[in-house]
Scaffold this motif. Structure first.
Motif, PDB file in Angstrom:
ATOM      1  N   ALA A   1      -2.100  29.217  -4.274  1.00 11.04           N
ATOM      2  CA  ALA A   1      -3.539  29.193  -4.557  1.00 11.04           C
ATOM      3  C   ALA A   1      -4.051  27.763  -4.663  1.00 11.04           C
ATOM      4  N   ALA A   2      -3.346  26.944  -5.420  1.00 11.61           N
ATOM      5  CA  ALA A   2      -3.785  25.559  -5.601  1.00 11.61           C
ATOM      6  C   ALA A   2      -3.620  24.746  -4.323  1.00 11.61           C
ATOM      7  N   GLU A   3      -2.476  24.875  -3.669  1.00 11.64           N
ATOM      8  CA  GLU A   3      -2.217  24.082  -2.466  1.00 11.64           C
ATOM      9  C   GLU A   3      -3.188  24.444  -1.346  1.00 11.64           C
ATOM     10  N   GLN A   4      -3.449  25.730  -1.187  1.00  5.73           N
ATOM     11  CA  GLN A   4      -4.341  26.146  -0.109  1.00  5.73           C
ATOM     12  C   GLN A   4      -5.776  25.722  -0.379  1.00  5.73           C
ATOM     13  N   ALA A   5      -6.186  25.796  -1.645  1.00  9.44           N
ATOM     14  CA  ALA A   5      -7.545  25.367  -1.983  1.00  9.44           C
ATOM     15  C   ALA A   5      -7.739  23.881  -1.712  1.00  9.44           C
ATOM     16  N   MET A   6      -6.742  23.078  -2.009  1.00  9.00           N
ATOM     17  CA  MET A   6      -6.837  21.645  -1.731  1.00  9.00           C
ATOM     18  C   MET A   6      -6.934  21.392  -0.226  1.00  9.00           C
TER      19      MET A   6
ATOM     20  N   ASP B   1     -16.810  35.656 -11.726  1.00 10.61           N
ATOM     21  CA  ASP B   1     -17.259  36.970 -12.193  1.00 10.61           C
ATOM     22  C   ASP B   1     -16.876  37.225 -13.641  1.00 10.61           C
ATOM     23  N   GLU B   2     -15.912  36.479 -14.173  1.00  7.57           N
ATOM     24  CA  GLU B   2     -15.579  36.601 -15.590  1.00  7.57           C
ATOM     25  C   GLU B   2     -16.446  35.631 -16.398  1.00  7.57           C
ATOM     26  N   SER B   3     -16.470  35.857 -17.708  1.00  6.64           N
ATOM     27  CA  SER B   3     -17.292  35.018 -18.579  1.00  6.64           C
ATOM     28  C   SER B   3     -16.578  33.742 -18.988  1.00  6.64           C
ATOM     29  N   ARG B   4     -15.272  33.644 -18.681  1.00  5.94           N
ATOM     30  CA  ARG B   4     -14.480  32.496 -19.108  1.00  5.94           C
ATOM     31  C   ARG B   4     -14.381  31.432 -18.020  1.00  5.94           C
ATOM     32  N   PRO B   5     -14.159  30.184 -18.409  1.00  8.75           N
ATOM     33  CA  PRO B   5     -13.813  29.151 -17.427  1.00  8.75           C
ATOM     34  C   PRO B   5     -12.452  29.479 -16.803  1.00  8.75           C
ATOM     35  N   PRO B   6     -12.067  28.788 -15.730  1.00  5.44           N
ATOM     36  CA  PRO B   6     -10.801  29.087 -15.056  1.00  5.44           C
ATOM     37  C   PRO B   6      -9.603  29.026 -15.994  1.00  5.44           C
ATOM     38  N   TYR B   7      -8.725  30.030 -15.874  1.00  2.00           N
ATOM     39  CA  TYR B   7      -7.505  30.067 -16.690  1.00  2.00           C
ATOM     40  C   TYR B   7      -6.324  30.466 -15.819  1.00  2.00           C
ATOM     41  N   ASP B   8      -5.129  30.246 -16.356  1.00  2.00           N
ATOM     42  CA  ASP B   8      -3.897  30.462 -15.607  1.00  2.00           C
ATOM     43  C   ASP B   8      -3.457  31.917 -15.740  1.00  2.00           C
ATOM     44  N   ARG B   9      -3.082  32.546 -14.639  1.00  2.00           N
ATOM     45  CA  ARG B   9      -2.715  33.960 -14.678  1.00  2.00           C
ATOM     46  C   ARG B   9      -1.222  34.246 -14.842  1.00  2.00           C
TER      47      ARG B   9
ATOM     48  N   ALA C   1      -7.779  29.780 -10.207  1.00  2.00           N
ATOM     49  CA  ALA C   1      -6.993  28.567  -9.966  1.00  2.00           C
ATOM     50  C   ALA C   1      -7.348  27.959  -8.616  1.00  2.00           C
ATOM     51  N   ALA C   2      -7.546  28.811  -7.609  1.00  2.00           N
ATOM     52  CA  ALA C   2      -7.926  28.302  -6.286  1.00  2.00           C
ATOM     53  C   ALA C   2      -9.319  27.690  -6.316  1.00  2.00           C
ATOM     54  N   GLY C   3     -10.255  28.366  -6.956  1.00  2.00           N
ATOM     55  CA  GLY C   3     -11.619  27.832  -7.042  1.00  2.00           C
ATOM     56  C   GLY C   3     -11.663  26.500  -7.758  1.00  2.00           C
ATOM     57  N   LEU C   4     -10.918  26.390  -8.848  1.00  2.00           N
ATOM     58  CA  LEU C   4     -10.866  25.130  -9.588  1.00  2.00           C
ATOM     59  C   LEU C   4     -10.253  24.023  -8.739  1.00  2.00           C
ATOM     60  N   ALA C   5      -9.143  24.322  -8.065  1.00  2.00           N
ATOM     61  CA  ALA C   5      -8.503  23.309  -7.219  1.00  2.00           C
ATOM     62  C   ALA C   5      -9.444  22.854  -6.111  1.00  2.00           C
ATOM     63  N   ALA C   6     -10.248  23.778  -5.597  1.00  2.00           N
ATOM     64  CA  ALA C   6     -11.196  23.415  -4.531  1.00  2.00           C
ATOM     65  C   ALA C   6     -12.249  22.441  -5.038  1.00  2.00           C
TER      66      ALA C   6
ATOM     67  N   GLU D   1     -12.189  20.500  -7.693  1.00  2.00           N
ATOM     68  CA  GLU D   1     -11.583  19.225  -8.085  1.00  2.00           C
ATOM     69  C   GLU D   1     -11.260  18.374  -6.859  1.00  2.00           C
ATOM     70  N   THR D   2     -10.754  19.005  -5.811  1.00  2.00           N
ATOM     71  CA  THR D   2     -10.426  18.262  -4.592  1.00  2.00           C
ATOM     72  C   THR D   2     -11.682  17.720  -3.927  1.00  2.00           C
ATOM     73  N   LEU D   3     -12.730  18.513  -3.881  1.00  2.00           N
ATOM     74  CA  LEU D   3     -13.980  18.051  -3.288  1.00  2.00           C
ATOM     75  C   LEU D   3     -14.492  16.799  -3.997  1.00  2.00           C
ATOM     76  N   ARG D   4     -14.460  16.794  -5.309  1.00  2.00           N
ATOM     77  CA  ARG D   4     -14.910  15.610  -6.048  1.00  2.00           C
ATOM     78  C   ARG D   4     -13.950  14.437  -5.829  1.00  2.00           C
ATOM     79  N   ARG D   5     -12.669  14.722  -5.876  1.00  2.31           N
ATOM     80  CA  ARG D   5     -11.685  13.658  -5.708  1.00  2.31           C
ATOM     81  C   ARG D   5     -11.772  13.011  -4.335  1.00  2.31           C
ATOM     82  N   GLU D   6     -12.154  13.810  -3.335  1.00  5.56           N
ATOM     83  CA  GLU D   6     -12.269  13.305  -1.966  1.00  5.56           C
ATOM     84  C   GLU D   6     -13.614  12.646  -1.687  1.00  5.56           C
TER      85      GLU D   6
END
Length: 391
Positions: free
Chosen positions: A290-295, A38-46, A15-20, A22-27
């Motif tokens: 996680a999301a707020e800090q990544a942003m 490290d997992e085979s899946r795209p970002p998911y909610d824990r 969630a943190a990596g995804l928020a980071a 997304e914020t980079l692109r948005r900015e």
């Protein structure tokens, strides 16, 4: 925005990596943006892993944080199942498990945490989607689940197991579950909820190892069960940073801007940063943070000359049986807990937490969200304790 930052790497497809990213692109960042997972899946909610997924209410595909089209629109160099194994801060390169190196101009570390384990084999942990699916298979009527650790994760899993017809034994080394985090009086209320729902709760007992048919306690007693869940906390994923030059101490140590080194930032469960609102170093394993800090980290990375301190009022929630527990602030190390609304015995109340001479936290059980919001504002305003308690 620095013109030199043509490649940014985010390590951790959480969630943190995804928020980071997304914020980079948005900015406005339009350079190469690599996301390693490290997992085979795209970002998911824990959080639903111990709630809606474990109960069977949600299918696994509902946990995806973004549809595939939304991820594609970010223009990422997304590399799932590609763990980082080392970091060269001086050479600006991430070492990958396949032996290659990935250069970067700026880096966000969002590698999260992993569950602590106990000696022995066969126990479940609950951190990944695969973990939750494996545990869910065990939760069948009439089976006996042993949960080691009565923190929020263990308590949520115990509640789900009872709802699925399992017999549950909840083992906790502390005299009162969660007392270190929420105070003894609130911890006793949460413990009583488990007793009322038929959980066998044993406090003051320590587990030495996982056995073939249960667990063994340090005093030699065996506790038998069909399955074991170990929920005794997590450790930050920082081993890959050994020798990197970054300071690591129960997390990646950062300043108030989430900066670990020039051009290197950290966010989410792995980040230990100085929160100026409370004047302490903290590492928080909660979804909202996680999301707020990544942003915040992404914005500060792009524009270091106008960096802003990351000074949030932390928030977490937990669902157990028919109770929703919500809290704002930094409750650990508090000096006093005061009941300010409701009744503990009815499990419907709001408690305030004092640290020194100021309000540092508030926790509510079965209260409307609006009842807690004004306390969040007071915490953010560093309100004196005497001004808000008894008003």
């Amino acid at each position: 925005m620095s013109a030199e930052r043509n490649r940014i790497v985010v390590v951790g497809a959480s969630a943190a990596g995804l928020a980071a990213v997304e914020t980079l692109r948005r900015e406005g960042y339009d350079g190469t943006l690599t996301l390693l997972g490290d997992e085979s899946r795209p970002p998911y909610d824990r959080p639903p892993l111990s709630k809606q997924l474990l109960t069977g209410q949600w299918p696994a595909d509902r946990l995806a944080l973004r549809p595939a089209a939304a991820l594609d629109a970010l223009g990422l160099d997304f590399r799932p199942h590609t763990p980082a194994t080392g970091l060269d801060v001086t050479g600006h390169a991430v070492h990958l498990a396949d032996g290659t190196q990935l250069p970067y101009d700026a880096l966000v570390v969002a590698t999260g945490v992993r569950p602590r384990r106990l000696p022995g084999r066969g126990a479940h942990v609950l951190r990944t989607l695969d973990d939750a699916l494996a545990l869910r298979e065990e939760l069948r009527p009439g089976r006996r689940l042993i949960v080691v650790g009565a923190g929020f994760l263990g308590a949520e899993a115990a509640a789900v197991a009872r709802s699925r017809g399992c017999e549950v034994v909840l083992l906790e080394p502390a005299p009162v579950p969660l007392a270190h985090a929420v105070g003894e009086s609130v911890g006793m209320v949460l413990a009583q909820a488990h007793l009322d729902h038929g959980v066998t709760l044993r406090c003051g007992v320590a587990v030495s190892e996982v056995a073939r048919d249960g667990v063994q306690l340090v005093d030699g007693e065996s506790v038998h069960g069909d399955a074991v869940l170990v929920a005794v906390g997590c450790e930050p994923n920082i081993e890959w940073l050994a020798g990197s030059g970054l300071t690591v101490a129960d997390g990646v140590v950062c300043d108030e801007y989430c900066r670990a080194a020039p051009g290197v930032y950290a966010a989410g469960d792995v980040a230990r940063w100085h929160n100026p609102l409370f004047g302490v170093s903290m590492r928080i394993e909660h979804r909202t943070n996680a999301a707020e800090q990544a942003m915040a980290a992404a914005r500060n990375l792009l524009r270091p000359e106008s960096s802003k301190p990351f000074a949030p009022v932390p928030y977490f929630w937990s669902d157990q049986y028919d109770m929703r527990v919500q809290a704002y602030g930094w409750l650990r190390g508090h000096d006093e807990v005061a009941l300010v609304e409701g009744d503990l015995t009815e499990r419907r109340f709001l408690a305030a937490y004092r640290g020194g001479d100021r309000l540092v936290g508030a926790l509510a059980v079965a209260m409307p969200p609006k009842a807690l919001l004004r306390w969040r504002q007071d915490i953010a305003a560093r309100a004196p304790w005497t001004d808000v308690v008894g008003r």
